[in-house]
Design an enzyme around this catalytic site. Structure first.
Site, PDB file in Angstrom:
ATOM      1  CB  SER A   1      -7.556  -1.027 -12.376  1.00 20.58           C
ATOM      2  OG  SER A   1      -7.195  -2.089 -11.520  1.00 20.58           O
ATOM      3  NE  ARG A   2      -0.926  -3.803 -11.474  1.00 28.58           N
ATOM      4  CZ  ARG A   2      -0.068  -4.292 -10.577  1.00 28.58           C
ATOM      5  NH1 ARG A   2       1.080  -4.808 -10.975  1.00 28.58           N
ATOM      6  NH2 ARG A   2      -0.354  -4.265  -9.285  1.00 28.58           N
TER       7      ARG A   2
ATOM      8  CB  ILE B   1      -9.942   1.424  -0.458  1.00 28.76           C
ATOM      9  CG1 ILE B   1     -10.458   2.658   0.287  1.00 28.76           C
ATOM     10  CG2 ILE B   1      -8.982   1.847  -1.559  1.00 28.76           C
ATOM     11  CD1 ILE B   1     -11.238   2.345   1.537  1.00 28.76           C
TER      12      ILE B   1
ATOM     13  CG  ASP C   1      -3.077   1.187   5.556  1.00 28.80           C
ATOM     14  OD1 ASP C   1      -2.847   1.790   4.491  1.00 28.80           O
ATOM     15  OD2 ASP C   1      -4.185   0.686   5.830  1.00 28.80           O
TER      16      ASP C   1
ATOM     17  CE  LYS D   1      -6.028   5.252   5.262  1.00 21.71           C
ATOM     18  NZ  LYS D   1      -5.210   4.182   5.871  1.00 21.71           N
TER      19      LYS D   1
END
Length: 306
Positions: free
Chosen positions: A36-37, A14, A168, A90
């Site tokens: 971020s990993r 996303i 979701d 969201k």
């Protein structure tokens, strides 16, 4: 002028598909870091540790969190405690209580907290809300059916506790419903379909007060269905394409057949909130999901595998 510096946390699908293009296209924002990993954005300083980024980049005043719901609270809390404004993808959290805690923390510290609902920014939602404002709703039905393999390929977390399952995408429909209906509704009953090997529902049927109902399903292949149909004392309204096309009495009247404008609108709204020194926290869609999990009858269905 240079845009406001912002860090994007959670560089998954996303973020790459929506957040990064929206930020890059806006003069209001300067994407100054990512956390971020695994993921990163070309040309943007990348961190793997959020607390390190907060410590090393005090110049970044805004954090946009694109993490899954379960880990998001700790990141949002840390950002607020570090004096940063926060924008939440969201749903805004895994539970209502944690978002209320964040809301209180932001207010105490004079910071902006924005719980985004991207589907409310779809092209035809505002015209639909305006048209319904003086109408009496006689009946409404939501059909929200899509393919989880397309939108969340291999992402097992969506079927884990806190991942929300079919809610979701379903919460997107609820975010539109709670925004456009002139009178609030509440859930009366629900049936939730759980795959035999999963912890969250893959389909749900909901019945609300006011003769409002919804059908969510994550198993639809081929063309996707994101429709809201409403019968009123003044005629029939339909929102198609996730709120991007408005039909009145069967005739298209507003919107356009694209979903690419939602995230630029979210970031424009965040810029407005910062300028006004305000927060925007709306938990209505999340309350309906919580109520469905409270009232819902469980129905087991066949096992699901990606």
């Amino acid at each position: 002028m240079t845009g406001t510096k912002i860090a994007l946390v959670g560089i998954g699908k996303i973020a790459v598909d929506q957040h990064v293009p929206a930020l890059n296209a806006s003069d209001a924002w300067d994407l100054s870091a990512t956390v971020s990993r695994k993921g990163s954005v070309e040309g943007v300083p990348a961190f793997t540790d959020f607390h390190q980024m907060l410590a090393e980049r005090p110049d970044i005043g805004v954090i946009s969190l694109c993490l899954p719901p379960v880990p998001r609270f700790e990141y949002a809390q840390a950002a607020l405690l570090a004096g940063r404004h926060v924008m939440l993808e969201k749903p805004p959290g895994a539970t209502l209580a944690e978002v209320i805690t964040l809301q209180k923390l932001a207010a105490e510290r004079g910071l902006t907290l924005y719980t985004t609902w991207h589907s409310r920014m779809a092209h035809a939602v505002a015209p639909a809300r305006d048209w319904l404002a003086d109408k009496v709703i006689r009946k409404a039905h939501i059909t929200w059916r899509e393919d989880v393999r397309k939108w969340h390929p291999g992402q097992d977390w969506v079927f884990e506790p806190g991942g929300m399952g079919v809610f979701d995408p379903g919460i997107n429909a609820l975010s539109i419903m709670t925004h456009i209906l002139p009178e609030a509704v509440h859930l009366q009953s629900a049936t939730l379909e759980f795959p035999a090997n999963r912890q969250t529902a893959i389909a749900a049927q909901l019945q609300f007060s006011g003769n409002v109902s919804a059908d969510f399903d994550w198993r639809q292949t081929g063309p996707q269905t994101w429709d809201i149909e409403i019968e009123t004392d003044g005629g029939h309204l339909a929102l198609r394409m996730g709120g991007n096309v408005l039909e009145l009495n069967g005739q298209p009247t507003a919107g356009e057949n694209t979903i690419m404008g939602e995230y630029p609108a979210l970031y424009a709204r965040m810029a407005e909130l910062l300028e006004m020194g305000q927060s925007e926290v709306d938990l209505a869609p999340m309350i309906h999901v919580s109520d469905a999990l409270t009232l819902g009858r469980r129905k087991e269905t066949e096992a699901f595998f990606f």
